[in-house]
Design a protein around this motif. Structure first.
Motif, PDB file in Angstrom:
ATOM      1  N   ASP B  21       0.706  -1.196  -0.001  1.00 46.08           N
ATOM      2  CA  ASP B  21       0.084   0.027   0.061  1.00 46.08           C
ATOM      3  C   ASP B  21       0.752   1.255   0.018  1.00 46.08           C
ATOM      4  OD1 ASP B  21       0.953  -0.063   2.493  1.00 46.08           O
ATOM      5  OD2 ASP B  21      -1.096  -0.145   3.645  1.00 46.08           O
ATOM      6  N   ARG B  22       2.113   1.104  -0.167  1.00 46.76           N
ATOM      7  CA  ARG B  22       2.834   2.407  -0.374  1.00 46.76           C
ATOM      8  C   ARG B  22       2.471   3.161  -1.359  1.00 46.76           C
ATOM      9  NH1 ARG B  22       8.994   2.456   1.498  1.00 46.76           N
ATOM     10  NH2 ARG B  22       9.343   4.688   0.919  1.00 46.76           N
ATOM     11  N   GLY B  23       2.268   2.842  -2.706  1.00 46.33           N
ATOM     12  CA  GLY B  23       2.075   3.692  -3.640  1.00 46.33           C
ATOM     13  C   GLY B  23       0.729   4.153  -3.545  1.00 46.33           C
ATOM     14  N   VAL B  24      -0.130   3.422  -3.045  1.00 47.66           N
ATOM     15  CA  VAL B  24      -1.700   4.010  -2.990  1.00 47.66           C
ATOM     16  C   VAL B  24      -1.794   5.027  -2.090  1.00 47.66           C
ATOM     17  CG1 VAL B  24      -2.582   2.379  -1.272  1.00 47.66           C
ATOM     18  CG2 VAL B  24      -3.940   3.355  -3.018  1.00 47.66           C
ATOM     19  N   LYS B  25      -0.950   4.979  -1.141  1.00 53.96           N
ATOM     20  CA  LYS B  25      -0.905   6.067  -0.033  1.00 53.96           C
ATOM     21  C   LYS B  25      -0.200   7.453  -0.420  1.00 53.96           C
ATOM     22  CE  LYS B  25      -0.982   3.399   4.328  1.00 53.96           C
ATOM     23  NZ  LYS B  25      -0.369   2.565   5.238  1.00 53.96           N
ATOM     24  N   LEU B  26       0.998   7.197  -1.336  1.00 57.18           N
ATOM     25  CA  LEU B  26       1.420   8.356  -1.686  1.00 57.18           C
ATOM     26  C   LEU B  26       0.424   9.124  -2.655  1.00 57.18           C
ATOM     27  CD1 LEU B  26       5.026   7.392  -3.091  1.00 57.18           C
ATOM     28  CD2 LEU B  26       4.208   9.609  -2.011  1.00 57.18           C
ATOM     29  N   ILE B  27      -0.525   8.317  -3.600  1.00 57.92           N
ATOM     30  CA  ILE B  27      -1.327   8.640  -4.364  1.00 57.92           C
ATOM     31  C   ILE B  27      -2.337   9.507  -3.492  1.00 57.92           C
ATOM     32  CG2 ILE B  27      -3.196   8.639  -6.220  1.00 57.92           C
ATOM     33  CD1 ILE B  27      -0.340   7.804  -7.117  1.00 57.92           C
ATOM     34  N   ALA B  28      -2.799   8.775  -2.523  1.00 56.33           N
ATOM     35  CA  ALA B  28      -3.974   9.518  -1.741  1.00 56.33           C
ATOM     36  C   ALA B  28      -3.456  10.959  -1.153  1.00 56.33           C
ATOM     37  CB  ALA B  28      -4.258   8.569  -0.560  1.00 56.33           C
ATOM     38  N   ARG B  29      -2.203  11.022  -0.789  1.00 55.89           N
ATOM     39  CA  ARG B  29      -1.634  11.973   0.015  1.00 55.89           C
ATOM     40  C   ARG B  29      -1.448  13.214  -1.291  1.00 55.89           C
ATOM     41  NH1 ARG B  29       3.734  11.643   3.355  1.00 55.89           N
ATOM     42  NH2 ARG B  29       4.551  12.288   1.467  1.00 55.89           N
ATOM     43  N   ALA B  30      -1.163  12.685  -2.525  1.00 56.01           N
ATOM     44  CA  ALA B  30      -0.740  13.971  -3.270  1.00 56.01           C
ATOM     45  C   ALA B  30      -2.256  14.424  -3.827  1.00 56.01           C
ATOM     46  CB  ALA B  30      -0.245  13.163  -4.667  1.00 56.01           C
ATOM     47  N   LEU B  31      -3.293  13.597  -3.843  1.00 58.18           N
ATOM     48  CA  LEU B  31      -4.581  14.194  -4.298  1.00 58.18           C
ATOM     49  C   LEU B  31      -5.061  15.194  -3.030  1.00 58.18           C
ATOM     50  CD1 LEU B  31      -6.180  11.038  -5.890  1.00 58.18           C
ATOM     51  CD2 LEU B  31      -5.082  13.110  -7.083  1.00 58.18           C
ATOM     52  N   ARG B  32      -4.960  14.726  -1.812  1.00 59.70           N
ATOM     53  CA  ARG B  32      -5.562  15.477  -0.601  1.00 59.70           C
ATOM     54  C   ARG B  32      -4.656  16.777  -0.739  1.00 59.70           C
ATOM     55  NH1 ARG B  32      -2.653  14.778   4.702  1.00 59.70           N
ATOM     56  NH2 ARG B  32      -1.177  15.807   3.742  1.00 59.70           N
ATOM     57  N   LEU B 114      -4.739   4.392 -17.158  1.00 58.73           N
ATOM     58  CA  LEU B 114      -3.977   3.744 -16.315  1.00 58.73           C
ATOM     59  C   LEU B 114      -2.435   4.335 -16.082  1.00 58.73           C
ATOM     60  CD1 LEU B 114      -5.061   0.196 -17.818  1.00 58.73           C
ATOM     61  CD2 LEU B 114      -5.211   0.817 -15.326  1.00 58.73           C
ATOM     62  N   PHE B 115      -1.943   4.117 -14.885  1.00 57.84           N
ATOM     63  CA  PHE B 115      -0.475   4.902 -14.616  1.00 57.84           C
ATOM     64  C   PHE B 115       0.411   3.786 -13.988  1.00 57.84           C
ATOM     65  CE2 PHE B 115      -4.044   8.078 -13.797  1.00 57.84           C
ATOM     66  CZ  PHE B 115      -3.585   9.027 -14.800  1.00 57.84           C
ATOM     67  N   GLY B 116       1.256   3.457 -14.876  1.00 57.25           N
ATOM     68  CA  GLY B 116       2.384   2.564 -14.453  1.00 57.25           C
ATOM     69  C   GLY B 116       3.421   2.988 -13.455  1.00 57.25           C
ATOM     70  N   PRO B 117       4.480   2.181 -13.019  1.00 59.53           N
ATOM     71  CA  PRO B 117       5.377   2.628 -12.334  1.00 59.53           C
ATOM     72  C   PRO B 117       6.270   3.721 -12.839  1.00 59.53           C
ATOM     73  CG  PRO B 117       5.463   0.159 -12.466  1.00 59.53           C
ATOM     74  CD  PRO B 117       4.219   0.827 -13.427  1.00 59.53           C
ATOM     75  N   GLY B 118       6.542   4.692 -12.074  1.00 56.41           N
ATOM     76  CA  GLY B 118       7.542   5.674 -12.501  1.00 56.41           C
ATOM     77  C   GLY B 118       6.527   6.978 -12.953  1.00 56.41           C
ATOM     78  N   LEU B 121       3.837  11.984  -9.924  1.00 55.60           N
ATOM     79  CA  LEU B 121       2.473  12.368  -9.300  1.00 55.60           C
ATOM     80  C   LEU B 121       1.601  13.475  -9.763  1.00 55.60           C
ATOM     81  CD1 LEU B 121       3.628  12.262  -5.656  1.00 55.60           C
ATOM     82  CD2 LEU B 121       2.017  10.682  -6.689  1.00 55.60           C
ATOM     83  N   ASP B 122       2.464  14.574 -10.426  1.00 58.80           N
ATOM     84  CA  ASP B 122       1.830  15.568 -11.021  1.00 58.80           C
ATOM     85  C   ASP B 122       0.823  15.049 -12.389  1.00 58.80           C
ATOM     86  OD1 ASP B 122       2.642  17.218  -9.259  1.00 58.80           O
ATOM     87  OD2 ASP B 122       4.209  18.099 -10.662  1.00 58.80           O
ATOM     88  N   ASP B 123       1.335  14.180 -12.791  1.00 59.01           N
ATOM     89  CA  ASP B 123       0.608  13.424 -13.965  1.00 59.01           C
ATOM     90  C   ASP B 123      -0.717  13.118 -13.474  1.00 59.01           C
ATOM     91  OD1 ASP B 123       2.755  14.235 -15.506  1.00 59.01           O
ATOM     92  OD2 ASP B 123       2.941  12.248 -16.368  1.00 59.01           O
ATOM     93  N   ILE B 124      -0.718  12.486 -12.264  1.00 63.04           N
ATOM     94  CA  ILE B 124      -1.988  11.899 -11.855  1.00 63.04           C
ATOM     95  C   ILE B 124      -2.881  13.036 -11.426  1.00 63.04           C
ATOM     96  CG2 ILE B 124      -2.773  10.182 -10.393  1.00 63.04           C
ATOM     97  CD1 ILE B 124      -0.308   8.632 -10.286  1.00 63.04           C
ATOM     98  N   VAL B 125      -2.224  13.851 -10.756  1.00 63.67           N
ATOM     99  CA  VAL B 125      -3.120  15.022 -10.020  1.00 63.67           C
ATOM    100  C   VAL B 125      -3.562  15.906 -11.299  1.00 63.67           C
ATOM    101  CG1 VAL B 125      -2.785  17.112  -8.882  1.00 63.67           C
ATOM    102  CG2 VAL B 125      -1.739  15.071  -7.962  1.00 63.67           C
ATOM    103  N   ARG B 126      -3.105  15.927 -12.303  1.00 67.76           N
ATOM    104  CA  ARG B 126      -3.607  16.592 -13.358  1.00 67.76           C
ATOM    105  C   ARG B 126      -4.920  15.933 -13.817  1.00 67.76           C
ATOM    106  NH1 ARG B 126       0.451  16.820 -17.214  1.00 67.76           N
ATOM    107  NH2 ARG B 126       1.827  18.061 -15.480  1.00 67.76           N
ATOM    108  N   PHE B 127      -4.415  14.516 -14.329  1.00 70.75           N
ATOM    109  CA  PHE B 127      -5.761  13.809 -14.900  1.00 70.75           C
ATOM    110  C   PHE B 127      -6.877  13.896 -13.937  1.00 70.75           C
ATOM    111  CE2 PHE B 127      -7.757   9.691 -14.059  1.00 70.75           C
ATOM    112  CZ  PHE B 127      -8.367   9.671 -15.210  1.00 70.75           C
ATOM    113  N   VAL B 128      -6.698  13.746 -12.689  1.00 71.38           N
ATOM    114  CA  VAL B 128      -7.952  13.952 -11.726  1.00 71.38           C
ATOM    115  C   VAL B 128      -8.616  15.267 -11.798  1.00 71.38           C
ATOM    116  CG1 VAL B 128      -8.711  13.512  -9.525  1.00 71.38           C
ATOM    117  CG2 VAL B 128      -7.068  11.814 -10.378  1.00 71.38           C
TER     118      VAL B 128
END
Lengths: 266, 135
Positions: B21-32, B114-118, B121-128
């Motif tokens: 759950d390390r990755g998923v927590k990073l994503i959760a925090r970045a979106l927060r 779908l976002f692969g390894p690497g 974070l900004d890409d994911i935030v922008r997508f959302v």
């Protein structure tokens, strides 16, 4: 069509939407209940119209509204998880509103209370909604009271409201829930903390969680000098939960008695 | 509060037998930190739990992290359940170890990104963030 006609036409459509949504909420349709809370959270007219229709229904709800408050990490979510299990066993439909802080810096929030409650995610008799404070102070989200009304209209028998982790100044829960349970953990501050104004004044029931902690009995003894109803529980195992349910019921019974019109003395 | 400032609500969680759950927590925090309301469900969720939670929480999107190799089954099941409940408007995206050859079929099935390894974070935030305009 004149401008006024168009305006009135639009208003009619809104009223139709509201009455449709109200009907779906009254049927207990989960999607509608969730949607209405969102609309109210966003201060949308459709939400307010719908709520007015639901509240105008007249028949007063018999839902038991129970607030659970206390210090961060004291075990509020775990206790709520256990209360949900217990009330479900008693055949009650349960709604939970779990409030967490919005960051004043980013406007974002991590709503994680329901992690402890996910075992109920498949139970159609349980509805759980996380709310962020969105800048509101007092330990609740500003929509909390309205969300309680929505759950009442949807027919939930027990509504549990979890505040943010609070200290001494977040006491709004008392205006939303007639029964407030304050959760404390052993070893967090001495007796003087209890003497201070705040949490213990608004709570009808105090729960010392982590009853298996070596300091639990001392905390229990100290708090009993300051409050009438102090219970010891261990939320992770469920020990003490039946006593908590009984204490909540007793408190509600007393309140109902007090609210009943008293007969003139003979 | 005007509509423009209403925070997006995003469910972030892990489905299936996968305890990383390390990755998923990073994503959760970045979106927060990007100003969103993140409903974090934790580990080992079934597709049914995820979808019921998404509906009760009335989220705009579901982001799932899957590192177990069961992505083809799990994403499809989540999409299927959403459509059964008439909740196809909830966007599904994800990340994890997902082989490139599986990506087109998953997107075809309805996974929005779908976002692969690497992935930065900004890409994911922008997508959302862009979901607000596209939804």
């Amino acid at each position: 069509m004149t401008r006024l006609d168009i305006h009135l036409d639009k208003r009619d459509r809104q009223v139709d939407l509201a009455s449709m949504l109200a009907e779906r909420v009254r049927q207990g349709e989960v999607r509608a209940v969730a949607r209405l809370i969102t609309l109210l959270e966003r201060w949308e007219q459709e939400g307010r119209d719908t709520l007015r229709l639901l509240e105008g229904q007249g028949e007063s709800s018999r839902a038991a509204i129970i607030g659970v408050t206390g210090y961060p990490g004291a075990g509020k979510s775990t206790i709520i998880d256990q209360l949900v299990t217990a009330y479900r066993r008693l055949g009650q439909r349960v709604g939970v509103l779990a409030v967490d802080m919005t960051s004043p810096f980013t406007g974002g929030a991590l709503l994680g209370d329901r992690i402890r409650m996910q075992q109920h995610a498949l139970d159609p008799g349980v509805f759980i909604r996380s709310l962020a404070t969105r800048g509101h102070h007092g330990g609740l989200a500003s929509v909390t009271g309205e969300a309680v009304s929505v759950l009442e209209a949807a027919g939930y028998d027990v509504i549990l409201v979890e505040t943010v982790g609070v200290g001494q100044g977040e006491l709004e829960i008392a205006t939303v829930a007639p029964t407030v349970v304050a959760v404390v953990a052993p070893g967090l501050g001495d007796e003087v903390q209890a003497m201070k104004a705040g949490l213990l004044e608004v709570a009808q029931i105090i729960v010392v969680n982590r009853g298996d902690h070596p300091e639990a009995d001392r905390t229990l003894r100290e708090l009993r000098e300051w409050h009438r109803t102090v219970l010891k529980i261990t939320a992770t195992t469920g020990q003490g939960i039946p006593e908590l349910i009984a204490a909540i019921a007793e408190q509600q019974r007393l309140r109902d008695l007090e609210a009943a019109p008293t007969r003139a003395a003979p | 509060m005007t509509v423009a400032t209403v925070p997006l609500r995003i469910l972030i969680g892990k489905v299936g037998l996968d305890g990383h759950d390390r990755g998923v927590k990073l994503i959760a925090r970045a979106l927060r930190d990007a100003g969103m309301e993140v409903i974090y469900t934790g580990l080992h969720q079934s597709p049914e739990q995820i979808v019921n939670t998404a509906i009760q929480e009335d989220v705009d999107a579901i982001g799932l992290s899957i590192l177990s190799g069961a992505h083809n089954t799990l994403f499809r099941r989540v999409l299927e359940l959403l459509s059964e409940q008439g909740a196809e408007d909830i966007v599904v995206f994800g990340g994890g170890i997902i082989p490139n050859e599986d990506v087109p079929a998953l997107k075809e099935a309805g996974v929005k990104a779908l976002f692969g390894p690497g992935t930065p974070l900004d890409d994911i935030v922008r997508f959302v963030k862009e979901l607000r305009t596209s939804r």
